[in-house]
Design a protein around this motif. Structure first.
Motif, PDB file in Angstrom:
ATOM      1  N   ALA A 113     -15.698  19.546 -16.302  1.00 33.13           N
ATOM      2  CA  ALA A 113     -16.817  19.055 -15.509  1.00 33.13           C
ATOM      3  C   ALA A 113     -16.281  18.239 -14.337  1.00 33.13           C
ATOM      4  N   LEU A 114     -17.051  18.218 -13.245  1.00 34.74           N
ATOM      5  CA  LEU A 114     -16.624  17.455 -12.073  1.00 34.74           C
ATOM      6  C   LEU A 114     -16.533  15.970 -12.409  1.00 34.74           C
ATOM      7  N   PRO A 115     -15.400  15.355 -12.146  1.00 34.31           N
ATOM      8  CA  PRO A 115     -15.326  13.899 -12.311  1.00 34.31           C
ATOM      9  C   PRO A 115     -15.941  13.212 -11.096  1.00 34.31           C
ATOM     10  N   THR A 116     -16.313  11.968 -11.224  1.00 34.09           N
ATOM     11  CA  THR A 116     -16.739  11.209 -10.052  1.00 34.09           C
ATOM     12  C   THR A 116     -15.520  11.007  -9.145  1.00 34.09           C
ATOM     13  N   PRO A 117     -15.737  10.711  -7.858  1.00 31.46           N
ATOM     14  CA  PRO A 117     -14.594  10.455  -6.983  1.00 31.46           C
ATOM     15  C   PRO A 117     -13.683   9.346  -7.516  1.00 31.46           C
ATOM     16  N   GLU A 118     -14.291   8.325  -8.123  1.00 31.17           N
ATOM     17  CA  GLU A 118     -13.483   7.223  -8.671  1.00 31.17           C
ATOM     18  C   GLU A 118     -12.652   7.703  -9.861  1.00 31.17           C
ATOM     19  N   GLU A 119     -13.249   8.512 -10.726  1.00 31.65           N
ATOM     20  CA  GLU A 119     -12.510   9.057 -11.862  1.00 31.65           C
ATOM     21  C   GLU A 119     -11.377   9.964 -11.398  1.00 31.65           C
ATOM     22  N   ALA A 120     -11.632  10.718 -10.352  1.00 37.81           N
ATOM     23  CA  ALA A 120     -10.608  11.625  -9.838  1.00 37.81           C
ATOM     24  C   ALA A 120      -9.382  10.871  -9.350  1.00 37.81           C
ATOM     25  N   GLU A 121      -9.590   9.691  -8.810  1.00 35.01           N
ATOM     26  CA  GLU A 121      -8.474   8.900  -8.294  1.00 35.01           C
ATOM     27  C   GLU A 121      -7.561   8.369  -9.394  1.00 35.01           C
ATOM     28  N   THR A 122      -8.066   8.295 -10.620  1.00 41.77           N
ATOM     29  CA  THR A 122      -7.274   7.712 -11.704  1.00 41.77           C
ATOM     30  C   THR A 122      -6.405   8.738 -12.431  1.00 41.77           C
ATOM     31  N   VAL A 123      -6.582  10.022 -12.140  1.00 34.20           N
ATOM     32  CA  VAL A 123      -5.831  11.067 -12.842  1.00 34.20           C
ATOM     33  C   VAL A 123      -4.404  11.136 -12.292  1.00 34.20           C
ATOM     34  N   GLU A 124      -3.438  11.048 -13.187  1.00 32.65           N
ATOM     35  CA  GLU A 124      -2.040  11.114 -12.778  1.00 32.65           C
ATOM     36  C   GLU A 124      -1.634  12.564 -12.508  1.00 32.65           C
ATOM     37  N   LEU A 125      -0.968  12.776 -11.387  1.00 36.73           N
ATOM     38  CA  LEU A 125      -0.526  14.097 -10.994  1.00 36.73           C
ATOM     39  C   LEU A 125       0.994  14.155 -10.897  1.00 36.73           C
ATOM     40  N   THR A 126       1.532  15.328 -11.148  1.00 36.82           N
ATOM     41  CA  THR A 126       2.963  15.535 -10.944  1.00 36.82           C
ATOM     42  C   THR A 126       3.225  15.658  -9.448  1.00 36.82           C
ATOM     43  N   GLU A 127       4.481  15.617  -9.059  1.00 35.01           N
ATOM     44  CA  GLU A 127       4.809  15.754  -7.645  1.00 35.01           C
ATOM     45  C   GLU A 127       4.377  17.116  -7.113  1.00 35.01           C
ATOM     46  N   ILE A 128       4.539  18.146  -7.927  1.00 37.65           N
ATOM     47  CA  ILE A 128       4.112  19.483  -7.512  1.00 37.65           C
ATOM     48  C   ILE A 128       2.601  19.525  -7.325  1.00 37.65           C
ATOM     49  N   GLU A 129       1.881  18.866  -8.241  1.00 38.11           N
ATOM     50  CA  GLU A 129       0.421  18.835  -8.128  1.00 38.11           C
ATOM     51  C   GLU A 129      -0.028  18.044  -6.903  1.00 38.11           C
ATOM     52  N   LYS A 130       0.698  16.990  -6.569  1.00 38.44           N
ATOM     53  CA  LYS A 130       0.355  16.222  -5.366  1.00 38.44           C
ATOM     54  C   LYS A 130       0.505  17.080  -4.117  1.00 38.44           C
ATOM     55  N   GLU A 131       1.562  17.887  -4.084  1.00 36.02           N
ATOM     56  CA  GLU A 131       1.757  18.790  -2.950  1.00 36.02           C
ATOM     57  C   GLU A 131       0.649  19.839  -2.900  1.00 36.02           C
ATOM     58  N   ARG A 132       0.277  20.341  -4.075  1.00 37.70           N
ATOM     59  CA  ARG A 132      -0.794  21.336  -4.142  1.00 37.70           C
ATOM     60  C   ARG A 132      -2.101  20.742  -3.642  1.00 37.70           C
ATOM     61  N   MET A 133      -2.395  19.506  -4.021  1.00 39.57           N
ATOM     62  CA  MET A 133      -3.635  18.876  -3.591  1.00 39.57           C
ATOM     63  C   MET A 133      -3.677  18.717  -2.074  1.00 39.57           C
ATOM     64  N   GLU A 134      -2.553  18.362  -1.462  1.00 37.83           N
ATOM     65  CA  GLU A 134      -2.528  18.210  -0.010  1.00 37.83           C
ATOM     66  C   GLU A 134      -2.828  19.542   0.670  1.00 37.83           C
ATOM     67  N   GLY A 135      -2.316  20.628   0.098  1.00 36.91           N
ATOM     68  CA  GLY A 135      -2.607  21.950   0.644  1.00 36.91           C
ATOM     69  C   GLY A 135      -4.076  22.305   0.505  1.00 36.91           C
ATOM     70  N   ILE A 136      -4.663  21.954  -0.637  1.00 39.41           N
ATOM     71  CA  ILE A 136      -6.081  22.217  -0.872  1.00 39.41           C
ATOM     72  C   ILE A 136      -6.933  21.445   0.132  1.00 39.41           C
ATOM     73  N   LYS A 137      -6.596  20.198   0.370  1.00 35.90           N
ATOM     74  CA  LYS A 137      -7.354  19.388   1.323  1.00 35.90           C
ATOM     75  C   LYS A 137      -7.244  19.948   2.740  1.00 35.90           C
ATOM     76  N   ALA A 138      -6.054  20.431   3.082  1.00 40.05           N
ATOM     77  CA  ALA A 138      -5.831  20.941   4.436  1.00 40.05           C
ATOM     78  C   ALA A 138      -6.631  22.211   4.702  1.00 40.05           C
ATOM     79  N   ARG A 139      -6.834  23.024   3.660  1.00 39.19           N
ATOM     80  CA  ARG A 139      -7.537  24.291   3.835  1.00 39.19           C
ATOM     81  C   ARG A 139      -9.048  24.173   3.620  1.00 39.19           C
ATOM     82  N   ALA A 140      -9.518  23.047   3.131  1.00 43.89           N
ATOM     83  CA  ALA A 140     -10.918  22.901   2.720  1.00 43.89           C
ATOM     84  C   ALA A 140     -11.878  22.894   3.908  1.00 43.89           C
ATOM     85  N   PHE A 141     -13.060  23.459   3.680  1.00 44.52           N
ATOM     86  CA  PHE A 141     -14.128  23.436   4.674  1.00 44.52           C
ATOM     87  C   PHE A 141     -14.991  22.213   4.381  1.00 44.52           C
TER      88      PHE A 141
END
Length: 335
Positions: A257-285
């Protein structure tokens, strides 16, 4: 270019699944008022992320509270079901909302293998019969003739009437594009599944292989894109945190289920996942209404899409409603 909506009834942190369904009913009325052309509902089963398991039921409920907007399935996962029963359901929907029904079908299970088996004990072989099911469904919904040697040729899906559901083939691969082209049906590519990977190739295959039919004399294709608009870029980025996280951790194998924006900020990501997230943000509409609309227009021009279907999900219902309002205004739907 026609602008439409795909609502998957996304589940959200702190909101019960039944409330997510009621939000879908409410949003449909708003999107009709904003001027959207179609309102499509998806089908998923045994999901922790999406509450919409029965698009045909939601379509009937929305038909009762709207008068203009087209209503459709995006889609019915046909291998789970009898094509004849689906034809009957959509003939009933056509009687409820004459001239407003779309019947989008897909081959994917919309579920895990175990759930697919629960829906259809012959699930392991059902997908192979998909082209024949499409042929039968098209005949039964439109009143056309089936082949002379068809065992159920004399059956009629009731109630018949002056209108027929508009059939679409939905997909995210070349297979669906080829099938839609063969039957001469409209085709819609699920761009949001993989950030558009394979979209250009599938749509080109559809256009080049298209065979004119009794329902369509030239190719007609759409794309479904995840997009979100807010009054400011900062606000849009804030609400997009939830979607960005879900997309980032999808390779972990869970659809949550979608977390709240605040909940999303607390999730720990690996370095690879952090890179993936930056790519997702860059491509997002994602952005203000006009900025997002401009990027969507450019995408449709690049892919030569005839229709654009927008899907979105955030944890605040009013914020999601406002996103569709802003995009409708940016595309000039009110005019």
């Amino acid at each position: 270019m026609k602008l439409s909506v795909l609502d998957q009834s996304p589940m959200k942190s702190g909101v019960s699944p039944d409330e997510c369904i009621r939000e879908t009913l409410d949003l449909a009325k708003s999107c009709e008022a904003y001027g959207y052309h179609r309102y499509w509902l998806s089908e998923h089963h045994n999901s922790e992320a999406l509450a919409g398991s029965a698009p045909e039921v939601l379509m009937a409920a929305i038909a009762a509270t709207t008068s203009r907007i087209r209503l459709g399935s995006a889609g019915i996962m046909l291998p789970h079901y009898s094509a004849f029963k689906v034809a009957e359901q959509f003939r009933v929907l056509e009687a409820i909302a004459p001239g407003r029904i779309d019947l989008g079908v897909g081959r994917a299970p919309g579920a895990d293998g175990r759930t697919a088996l629960a829906l259809n004990p012959n699930a392991s072989h059902a997908a192979d019969a998909f082209p024949a099911q499409v042929r039968d469904l098209q005949a039964w919904t439109s009143g056309a003739e089936l082949p002379l040697d068809h065992p159920f040729r004399t059956l009629r899906a009731e109630p018949r009437g002056p209108f027929a559901p508009q059939m679409w083939i939905l997909g995210s691969s070349n297979y669906g594009a080829q099938l839609a082209a063969w039957f001469g049906l409209p085709y819609c590519f699920a761009y949001f599944f993989s950030d558009g990977e394979g979209a250009a190739e599938a749509l080109e295959i559809y256009r080049t292989q298209f065979r004119p039919s009794a329902v369509l004399d030239k190719p007609h294709c759409g794309i479904v894109v995840w997009a979100f608009a807010a009054d400011t870029q900062a606000e849009a980025d804030y609400w997009f945190r939830s979607r960005a996280l879900i997309q980032t951790i999808r390779p972990r194998g869970r659809f949550l289920a979608l977390p709240t924006p605040e909940e999303a900020e607390t999730v720990e990501l690996t370095e690879i996942e952090k890179e993936r997230m930056e790519g997702i943000k860059a491509r997002a509409f994602v952005g203000t209404g006009q900025e997002t609309a401009n990027r969507l227009r450019a995408l449709c021009a690049e892919l030569k899409a005839d229709e654009l279907v927008i899907t979105t999900g955030v944890t605040n219902h009013e914020v999601r409603r406002n996103s569709f309002k802003l995009l409708a205004e940016a595309f000039g739907l009110g005019a």
